[in-house]
Design an enzyme around this catalytic site. Sequence first.
Site, PDB file in Angstrom:
ATOM      1  CB  CYS A 226      37.562   9.578 -21.698  1.00  0.00           C
ATOM      2  SG  CYS A 226      36.006  10.471 -21.761  1.00  0.00           S
TER       3      CYS A 226
ATOM      4  CG  HIS B  83      33.840   9.275 -28.110  1.00  0.00           C
ATOM      5  ND1 HIS B  83      33.429   9.557 -26.831  1.00  0.00           N
ATOM      6  CD2 HIS B  83      32.757   9.488 -28.901  1.00  0.00           C
ATOM      7  CE1 HIS B  83      32.162   9.919 -26.841  1.00  0.00           C
ATOM      8  NE2 HIS B  83      31.725   9.900 -28.094  1.00  0.00           N
TER       9      HIS B  83
END
Length: 198
Positions: free
Chosen positions: A177, A119
């Site tokens: 991301c 993440h």
Amino acid sequence: MKKVIPLFIIAAGLVIAGYGGFKLIDTNTKTEQTLKEAKLAAKKPQEASGTKNSTDQAKNKASFKPETGQASGILEIPKINAELPIVEGTDADDLEKGVGHYKDSYYPDENGQIVLSGHRDTVFRRTGELEKGDQLRLLLSYGEFTYEIVKTKIVDKDDTSIITLQHEKEELILTTCYPFSYVGNAPKRYIIYGKRVT
């Protein structure tokens, strides 16, 4: 009635912020616990023999079969002083514990694509600081492996050309991301490519 609406909005904001804070603390706690497990897993070859000879490494490699959700090693990123647990799998539960190893990808010495995901707001929040030439190190029960960053790339979130699972040459790929400061489901992916140097 006019006084109730602002109070309701403030209360809703506090609940949302509190939940976000709780999730961040919970994820950090899980990552710390998994890092302890990963350190134990990565120490096994040295503790078993006191040395790193090729016979012991081969035995440890043969028995290296991490299960989904299990800590399998450590990713060290010296430039940003990061020591991150690697967990087998990339489901939401796995990524809460640390860096996820894509299940169908390879590990060092298997001559293929090693894919690690994390993440952007937890384990990989500082990967944007990394540059070509920086080092990445994998510590596993059967050895330590160093990679040098050769390039970075930003792609659309639906781009499936990155994870090829090729079995022709060893390469390390980190994915997260992008943009890093985006709130919500990010529209892009940030990719880091590394080649093995030791």
